[in-house]
Design a protein around this motif. Structure first.
Motif, mmCIF file in Angstrom:
data_model
loop_
_atom_site.group_PDB
_atom_site.id
_atom_site.type_symbol
_atom_site.label_atom_id
_atom_site.label_comp_id
_atom_site.label_asym_id
_atom_site.label_seq_id
_atom_site.Cartn_x
_atom_site.Cartn_y
_atom_site.Cartn_z
ATOM 1 N N ILE A 181 42.056 36.307 48.124
ATOM 2 C CA ILE A 181 41.433 37.610 48.396
ATOM 3 C C ILE A 181 40.378 37.882 47.332
ATOM 4 C CG2 ILE A 181 41.845 40.081 48.672
ATOM 5 C CD1 ILE A 181 44.776 39.332 49.394
ATOM 6 N N THR A 210 42.196 45.286 46.688
ATOM 7 C CA THR A 210 43.552 44.770 46.852
ATOM 8 C C THR A 210 44.244 44.597 45.505
ATOM 9 O OG1 THR A 210 42.942 43.614 48.890
ATOM 10 C CG2 THR A 210 44.939 42.874 47.782
ATOM 11 N N ARG A 232 42.656 50.044 51.811
ATOM 12 C CA ARG A 232 42.983 49.208 50.653
ATOM 13 C C ARG A 232 44.370 48.620 50.858
ATOM 14 N NH1 ARG A 232 41.199 52.081 46.150
ATOM 15 N NH2 ARG A 232 39.840 53.145 47.619
ATOM 16 N N ASP A 256 38.309 40.513 46.611
ATOM 17 C CA ASP A 256 38.301 41.805 45.925
ATOM 18 C C ASP A 256 39.732 42.189 45.552
ATOM 19 O OD1 ASP A 256 37.493 44.165 44.838
ATOM 20 O OD2 ASP A 256 37.008 45.152 46.726
ATOM 21 N N SER A 257 40.340 41.393 44.650
ATOM 22 C CA SER A 257 41.738 41.625 44.309
ATOM 23 C C SER A 257 41.928 41.641 42.799
ATOM 24 C CB SER A 257 42.642 40.555 44.932
ATOM 25 O OG SER A 257 42.357 39.274 44.395
ATOM 26 N N ARG A 258 43.016 42.294 42.391
ATOM 27 C CA ARG A 258 43.407 42.341 40.983
ATOM 28 C C ARG A 258 44.861 41.927 40.884
ATOM 29 N NH1 ARG A 258 45.386 47.247 37.715
ATOM 30 N NH2 ARG A 258 45.402 46.479 35.557
ATOM 31 N N TRP A 285 44.818 51.255 41.393
ATOM 32 C CA TRP A 285 44.382 50.687 42.678
ATOM 33 C C TRP A 285 43.928 51.780 43.649
ATOM 34 C CZ3 TRP A 285 48.004 51.213 46.954
ATOM 35 C CH2 TRP A 285 47.581 50.614 48.140
ATOM 36 N N HIS A 328 51.648 34.673 43.795
ATOM 37 C CA HIS A 328 50.736 35.802 43.612
ATOM 38 C C HIS A 328 49.378 35.338 43.087
ATOM 39 C CE1 HIS A 328 54.796 37.370 43.812
ATOM 40 N NE2 HIS A 328 54.240 38.411 44.402
ATOM 41 N N ALA A 377 45.894 36.142 44.947
ATOM 42 C CA ALA A 377 44.695 36.627 44.256
ATOM 43 C C ALA A 377 43.515 35.688 44.481
ATOM 44 C CB ALA A 377 44.985 36.786 42.769
ATOM 45 N N VAL A 435 47.471 42.825 43.784
ATOM 46 C CA VAL A 435 48.530 41.817 43.892
ATOM 47 C C VAL A 435 49.410 41.996 42.660
ATOM 48 C CG1 VAL A 435 49.075 39.364 43.993
ATOM 49 C CG2 VAL A 435 47.018 40.237 45.158
#
Length: 231
Positions: free
Chosen positions: A198, A175, A82, A200-202, A228, A191, A195, A177
């Motif tokens: 990517i 991921t 991750r 699969d990001s938060r 995370w 940022h 996001a 952020v």
């Protein structure tokens, strides 16, 4: 056994940048914070991180540490479970920023590193520096411990860093952020870009924090990191 967490500190920083994270997260997993050698190339710094990292690990980095983390991902995605990118920038250095580094390096070589920390950098690190004298002291102490050689090497590494936007489109691990709402060096727009790149990001924006939310708002930062890590 939880996969170890590797946290890469920012420019002229060391493990003290992640002091509250070591205190708050290390009970649940091993945390490694690599020392950054005076190398003037982001790729070489990433190679050094990989040489000393576990076979599999969760990876995070703040500011220059995030830039190095992106390069570590590009080089060895199979080793990373991750990814956390904090107050950082996926783009190559802007020309106006690169042009200012020569003057900064000259000032550091002339003995002005500590003065520059107070005059140039710390006002951009924190929302209200006068309210956080302990963080100011930590930042200055870290920079002076690194010294001029590291300042010059890291300045050159940042100036010549590659753009990572295309590589980040291939990130396939959970991921985070994260950035401070008042970050002047790596603003929210950078940022939001991360996001978007990517899948699969938060994205987490930490209120009342600048470029160093790990120190300025540790509770909110730790909460986001814990969530995370447990995804």
């Amino acid at each position: 056994m939880a996969v170890p967490l590797v946290l890469i500190p920012g420019m002229m920083c060391d493990a003290r940048l992640f002091g509250p994270q070591l205190a708050g997260l290390s009970a649940k997993r091993s945390i490694q914070i690599p020392a950054i050698s005076p190398l003037n190339d982001i790729g070489k710094i990433a190679d050094e991180v990989l040489q000393n990292a576990p076979p599999k690990f969760a990876l995070g980095g703040l500011s220059m540490g995030g830039i190095v983390a992106m390069e570590v991902w590009r080089k060895a995605p199979d080793r990373i479970t991750r990814l956390a990118l904090l107050d950082t920038n996926p783009r190559a250095e802007l020309a106006e920023v690169a042009n200012g580094r020569d003057a900064q390096m000259a000032r550091a070589k002339a003995g002005e590193l500590e003065h520059m920390m107070h005059e140039v950098f710390i006002p951009k690190y924190l929302t209200v520096p006068n309210e956080h004298p302990e963080i100011v002291k930590t930042c200055v102490d870290m920079a002076m411990a690194h010294g001029v050689e590291n300042f010059v090497a890291q300045s050159l590494a940042l100036r010549e860093r590659p753009d990572q936007c295309e590589a980040l489109k291939n990130v396939t691990v959970p991921t985070l952020v994260l950035c401070g709402r008042q970050d002047q060096l790596c603003p929210i727009e950078r940022h939001e870009l991360l996001a978007d790149l990517i899948d699969d990001s938060r994205l987490v924006i930490v209120e009342d924090a600048g470029h160093l939310p790990t120190l300025e708002q540790p509770k909110a930062t730790n909460a986001a990191l814990l969530e995370w890590l447990e995804l």
